[in-house]
Scaffold this active site. Structure first.
Site, mmCIF file in Angstrom:
data_model
loop_
_atom_site.group_PDB
_atom_site.id
_atom_site.type_symbol
_atom_site.label_atom_id
_atom_site.label_comp_id
_atom_site.label_asym_id
_atom_site.label_seq_id
_atom_site.Cartn_x
_atom_site.Cartn_y
_atom_site.Cartn_z
ATOM 1 N N GLY A 78 0.816 -1.202 0.000
ATOM 2 C CA GLY A 78 0.000 0.000 0.000
ATOM 3 C C GLY A 78 0.853 1.256 0.000
ATOM 4 O O GLY A 78 2.051 1.218 0.283
ATOM 5 N N CYS A 79 0.224 2.382 -0.305
ATOM 6 C CA CYS A 79 0.969 3.637 -0.449
ATOM 7 C C CYS A 79 1.464 4.164 0.900
ATOM 8 O O CYS A 79 2.657 4.429 1.072
ATOM 9 C CB CYS A 79 0.127 4.682 -1.172
ATOM 10 S SG CYS A 79 -1.524 4.932 -0.505
ATOM 11 N N PHE A 80 0.563 4.322 1.884
ATOM 12 C CA PHE A 80 1.007 4.730 3.211
ATOM 13 C C PHE A 80 2.000 3.707 3.770
ATOM 14 O O PHE A 80 3.007 4.065 4.398
ATOM 15 C CB PHE A 80 -0.181 4.839 4.170
ATOM 16 C CG PHE A 80 -0.847 6.189 4.208
ATOM 17 C CD1 PHE A 80 -0.110 7.355 4.360
ATOM 18 C CD2 PHE A 80 -2.219 6.297 4.109
ATOM 19 C CE1 PHE A 80 -0.723 8.592 4.403
ATOM 20 C CE2 PHE A 80 -2.857 7.524 4.157
ATOM 21 C CZ PHE A 80 -2.112 8.679 4.303
ATOM 22 N N ALA A 81 1.706 2.421 3.548
ATOM 23 C CA ALA A 81 2.572 1.364 4.067
ATOM 24 C C ALA A 81 3.990 1.491 3.527
ATOM 25 O O ALA A 81 4.973 1.287 4.253
ATOM 26 C CB ALA A 81 1.994 0.000 3.731
#
Length: 325
Positions: free
Chosen positions: A134-137
């Protein structure tokens, strides 16, 4: 040349993926599947592609492509693979969160490898199935991994991060409408964002007996793309030691760089870079991490994973410059 197929071709991540594959010297787009846009030009939906391609969306699938990208909403990749089979040689890169966690990584005898190159490069190189992070991840993990690798996560990690409107996808909602988003700022899913599971999984895998505590406040920004994350945690060392630790950890990373200077979003938007900056303040290490949520946080990372899987040079299709001005 390898043949690529894209499932779910009308969203932001698919649009960026198409753009990258069109400039990739060893890849041809065999089909872009979209039930809602079948028969339309790709450029009718992704208007930045006008003049770049006359290819059409299709509702027909070629099951023998070399690589398949799943650009579907969360939960829909499993449903799609339950209904559709592909050649035993087809490599699959999923951009949803369906296979990122260990308990979900084996599906229909397919073993999905978590596709964070800075963590799992050798496993990605030999994998057939990839769960794209994921992007935030991505932004948060890259800020923590060097500490965990040396057993230096000693206390809770506090994260505050803001993402652009494209992080919410193309579907309109109350919080993506222009009149709500412009000149506005808000947080959402405080302390329980869906990316926390994969972040904990990666961080805990590097430091023995660690059950990390990560306090994460995600925010909505009034801009289109990019993630700007700041993290801090207890740290007893010097700034010089921290910089050396991070630069050593990322010395062979193709797209992650530790900067000696403070960061801002325009340095990474339209690139596959992650830039990191460190400061030490009274026993706390402050880490800034910035990425483009659609590229390093999604489609760019997917192309990087494809390059690793097929033995291509890492930067193919990703020779991008930030839109600084």
């Amino acid at each position: 040349m390898i043949q690529a197929g894209i499932i779910g071709g009308a969203g932001y991540t698919a649009g960026e993926l198409i753009r990258l594959l069109l400039i990739h010297s060893k890849t041809e787009i065999n089909f872009v599947y979209s039930t809602s846009s079948s028969g339309k030009k790709l450029s009718a939906i992704h208007q930045d592609l006008v003049g770049s391609t006359d290819q059409l969306f299709t509702d027909t699938i070629n099951t023998d492509v070399d690589v398949l990208f799943l650009c579907l909403g969360h939960g829909n990749s499993k449903l799609f693979l339950e209904k559709n089979s592909f050649s035993k040689d087809t490599k699959i890169i999923d951009l949803s969160n369906d296979f990122r966690l260990t308990q979900d990584a084996i599906f229909q005898n397919k073993h999905f490898v978590y596709g964070l190159p800075e963590l799992n490069k050798s496993a990605i190189q030999s994998a057939q199935y990839i769960a794209n992070p994921g992007c935030f991840a991505t932004a948060i993990q890259l800020a923590i991994l060097p500490l965990a690798a040396k057993g230096l996560v000693e206390d809770a990690i506090h994260v505050n991060a803001v993402t652009g409107a494209t992080g919410a996808g193309t579907a309109l909602s109350a919080t993506t409408h222009f009149t709500w988003r412009v000149d506005n700022f808000s947080h959402y899913k405080a302390f329980n964002h869906q990316h926390l599971g994969e972040i904990h999984q990666s961080v805990d895998s590097l430091q023995d007996d660690l059950k990390s505590v990560i306090h994460f406040i995600p925010n909505r920004g009034n801009f289109s793309r990019g993630i700007f994350a700041t993290l801090y945690t207890k740290y007893e060392g010097t700034l010089e030691t921290a910089k050396a630790l991070f630069k050593t950890y990322y010395k062979d990373a193709e797209f992650t760089t530790v900067s000696d200077d403070p960061l801002h979003l325009k340095q990474v938007v339209n690139t596959n870079k992650c830039l990191l900056h460190l400061e030490v303040h009274e026993g706390k290490l402050l880490i800034t991490s910035v990425i483009d949520n659609l590229l390093k946080g999604a489609s760019g990372q997917a192309v990087h994973n494809m390059n690793l899987m097929f033995g291509f040079e890492a930067h193919l299709g990703l020779q991008l410059k930030a839109n600084y001005f």
